[in-house]
Design a protein around this motif. Structure first.
Motif, short mmCIF file in Angstrom:
data_model
loop_
_atom_site.label_atom_id
_atom_site.label_comp_id
_atom_site.label_asym_id
_atom_site.label_seq_id
_atom_site.Cartn_x
_atom_site.Cartn_y
_atom_site.Cartn_z
N VAL A 93 -5.90 6.06 -13.94
CA VAL A 93 -5.61 6.51 -12.59
C VAL A 93 -4.59 7.64 -12.66
O VAL A 93 -3.55 7.51 -13.31
CB VAL A 93 -5.06 5.35 -11.72
N THR A 107 -0.08 -6.84 -5.18
CA THR A 107 -0.10 -5.69 -6.09
C THR A 107 0.06 -6.17 -7.54
O THR A 107 0.37 -5.37 -8.42
CB THR A 107 1.02 -4.69 -5.74
N THR A 129 -6.68 -3.33 -12.56
CA THR A 129 -7.78 -4.08 -11.95
C THR A 129 -9.12 -3.36 -12.10
O THR A 129 -10.16 -3.99 -12.25
CB THR A 129 -7.50 -4.37 -10.46
N ALA A 130 -9.07 -2.02 -12.07
CA ALA A 130 -10.32 -1.25 -12.20
C ALA A 130 -10.68 -0.99 -13.65
O ALA A 130 -11.81 -0.60 -13.96
CB ALA A 130 -10.19 0.08 -11.45
N THR A 163 0.85 -1.19 0.00
CA THR A 163 0.00 0.00 0.00
C THR A 163 0.89 1.25 0.00
O THR A 163 2.01 1.21 0.53
CB THR A 163 -0.91 0.08 1.24
N GLU A 217 -3.82 -0.71 -9.69
CA GLU A 217 -5.19 -0.20 -9.51
C GLU A 217 -5.84 0.07 -10.87
O GLU A 217 -7.01 -0.27 -11.09
CB GLU A 217 -5.17 1.10 -8.69
N ARG A 242 -0.31 2.03 -8.16
CA ARG A 242 -1.31 2.78 -8.95
C ARG A 242 -1.54 2.10 -10.31
O ARG A 242 -2.67 2.07 -10.82
CB ARG A 242 -0.85 4.24 -9.15
#
Lengths: 253, 408
Positions: B400, B215, B395-396, B134, B392, B389
């Protein structure tokens, strides 16, 4: 190590089979990177550039084994056969080097050792049965076949002698020399080829790293010596075909 | 000057040009330290055991302690280092005292606790990369490193790698010139899975496949390569897009085994990143494409491919070259000056040690001799956060934005 390694494994859940095999192959690849003569970054390349290198305890144990086999075989097995001088080991610092001209080559022992290390990895992964080979000349097994019978390997098929089938359970097998590769073994004591066409040696022993490495080394030494030396350790069975007949077999050991 | 003298001079100049940044790094003093050090390793998985093996090569370094909470892995570590005392917890190891430095090779999401405890015990830290799973943990590790007064180095290994250091001297000296595009790939056919006996060890060992703490490929693999571009360009991406899927390993996992991502840098140049667990072709490499040349880096090897209209330096005529299909690359050789003098330039392709060895060596030199840290926790935190990031975004399935203030 210049050859293909293959692994058959089982006795663990589905997804873990591939994962266990990958871990074993990764172990072999790591050792290849350490032992190859052909990559600048390898341990053996640094030794051959004259370095006296510190190594980890597992690697040092392999060099100690090579030294033991060299002494016990009266120099018939020598990892510095193509150089001059002797391999020197300093146990207090786990240091390896060559006093003389280095030309270290672990080719006659690396495959067996790597298979033994792969066996360790597979056992730790919970593998119940496995058959592994490197280049067809070095083999190691875990347990029995899935049907409960021993792993069976027939040797001597390329010689004029009657082939012999060996049963393996948690054991390794190494073979050295046959007519298709005549001349590829050097006699370190005299320099020339030590393996005439038709000569074939094999050694069976434990499947742990040093046991499998010992099989590899002693198979080479037997091909050079063409006899079982008195200092050869117990626990290793050996076989030799010369002039179309078995001059040494497990029964005579 | 005779032809032979001229050739010799130019060959040595070629070595100088290629090797000037490397002479200190490849000197005979490498691997030796002035003061004895006692070190420990936390985590005896594959990476931890690789560190144990590298540590064995150094003079004046004693591996005094190793630690793993999983007995099977601790046993494997002790086979490699039988003289080291084994511990089942890092706190127990630190309480025993006597260590000058600790190598942290636990799963990524467990780094923070081990690093903070080690620094609190007054011990120098080498932490594997990425630093954390994180941004908060990455920043916490960087903050702990800053306030500790101890040496903290992260395992983004390019920064300690002589081939990458050499190539960077070319890059910053304008050999590439205007940067058009950047690419990086990591391809390896592997399940990314470790055999586990039960649910408990499954959670412990297969953390990369646990979406709660993983990650993904962008974080675990990509961050190492993103760090190369951050270091070379001295800049960080401001926006990242990407997508991923499970293409090969349909074993119930939800963490993608294949990803593709684009990271946009402030200069306008973009980095295209591809990673897969489904194929091994071309392994791991990074490419800088510029107006005058492209530089391709592959960890132990590096090459420069000149454009036809780029100016030619005298030494290039005698440089070692390799053919790649229709292109010819000048090999970037570590320690080329010395090798050229010895007439062994061609034999010098590659590195005398593994990239990990150089990372470990540079850290021990920083601890024992106060040498500069190859990759600080601050630098590592930035690349770690970029990797997170990117994960992220993948996966999304959306763009970003990366806030420059988050990178410090």
């Amino acid at each position: 190590m210049g050859c293909r390694f293959e692994i058959a494994i089982g006795g663990i859940p589905g997804p873990d089979v591939r994962a266990a095999g990958e871990e074993a192959i990764a172990e072999i690849e790591t050792l290849h990177a350490q032992f190859t003569r052909f990559e600048r970054g390898s341990l053996v390349s640094r030794l051959n550039e004259g370095g006296h290198e510190r190594v980890d305890a597992e690697t040092f144990a392999l060099f100690e084994l090579c030294d033991e086999v060299c002494v016990a075989s009266d120099g018939a097995f020598d990892i510095n056969a193509r150089g001059s001088g002797r391999v020197v080991l300093d146990r207090s610092e786990y240091r390896v080097g060559v006093d003389g001209t280095p030309a270290v080559d672990l080719g006659a022992v690396a495959k067996g050792y790597a298979l033994g290390r792969a066996v360790l990895v597979l056992r730790e992964a919970g593998v119940k049965w496995a058959f592994l080979h490197g280049g067809g000349s070095s083999t190691a097994t875990i347990g029995t076949r899935p049907d409960g019978y021993p792993w069976r390997v027939t040797i001597g098929v390329s010689t004029a002698a009657e082939p012999v089938t060996i049963e393996l359970v948690d054991q390794s097998l190494s073979v050295s020399g046959d007519e298709s590769q005549a001349g590829h073994i050097v006699d370190p004591r005299e320099g020339g080829s030590a393996c005439p066409a038709g000569l074939f040696a094999a050694c069976v022993g434990p499947a742990d790293p040093l046991g499998a490495a010992a099989c590899d080394a002693w198979a080479t030494a037997l091909a050079v010596l063409r006899r079982r030396p008195t200092d050869m350790p117990d626990g290793l069975s050996c076989f030799l075909v010369e002039d179309g007949r078995w001059t040494i077999s497990a029964a005579t050991c | 000057m005779t032809d032979i003298d001229r050739r010799s001079f130019l060959a040595q100049s070629a070595g100088f040009a290629a090797g000037m940044a490397l002479i200190p790094g490849l000197s005979a003093a490498m691997g030796r330290f002035s003061a004895p050090m006692k070190v420990g390793v936390v985590g005896c998985g594959r990476q931890g055991r690789a560190i144990v093996a590298e540590l064995a090569s150094f003079d004046n370094v004693t591996l005094a302690a190793i630690c793993d909470i999983e007995p099977r892995r601790l046993n494997a570590g002790q086979r490699r280092a039988p003289d080291a005392k084994g511990y089942g917890s890092h706190r127990e190891m630190l309480d025993a005292g006597g260590l000058d430095a600790v190598f942290v090779a636990t799963p990524t999401h467990l780094h923070r606790a081990v690093v903070e405890d080690t620094l609190a015990a007054g011990v120098n830290v080498y932490c594997e990369a990425p630093l954390a799973h994180t941004p908060e943990d990455a920043k916490a590790i960087a903050a702990a490193a800053r306030s500790s007064g101890k040496v903290v180095q992260a395992g983004f290994l390019a920064r300690a790698n002589p081939v990458y250091q050499l190539a960077r001297t070319f890059f910053v000296s304008d050999a590439v010139r205007t940067l058009a595009a950047m690419e990086a790939t990591r391809a390896r056919k592997t399940s990314w899975r470790t055999p586990a006996r039960d649910a408990e060890t499954e959670k412990l060992l297969n953390w990369r496949l646990n979406p709660e703490v993983s990650t993904g490929l962008a974080g675990e693999w990509g961050s190492h390569q993103f760090d190369v571009f951050h270091w070379y360009t001295d800049s960080y991406p401001t926006r990242v897009t990407g997508f991923g899927s499970v293409r090969l390993h349909e074993d119930g996992r939800t963490v993608d085994d294949t990803i593709s991502s684009t990271l946009q840098f402030p200069s306008g140049a973009a980095l295209t990143y591809n990673a897969t667990l489904g194929n091994s072709y071309e392994g791991m490499h990074e490419v800088f494409r510029g107006e005058n040349a492209a530089i391709k880096l592959a960890w132990s090897h590096g090459w420069m491919f000149k454009e036809a209209d780029a100016p030619t330096q005298g030494w290039e005529v005698y440089a070692n070259r390799q053919q790649f299909h229709n292109d010819e690359g000048i090999t970037l050789i570590a320690g080329a000056t010395k090798l050229a003098e010895q007439g062994k330039l061609k034999e010098g392709v590659g590195l005398p040690h593994t990239p990990l060895w150089y990372g470990v060596e540079s850290f021990l030199k920083a601890v024992s001799e106060g040498a500069p840290v190859a990759c600080t926790a601050d630098e590592a935190a930035r690349s770690t956060i970029v990797g997170i990031r990117a994960h992220e975004a993948i996966t999304a399935g959306r763009t970003v934005e990366i806030d420059p203030t988050e990178l410090g």
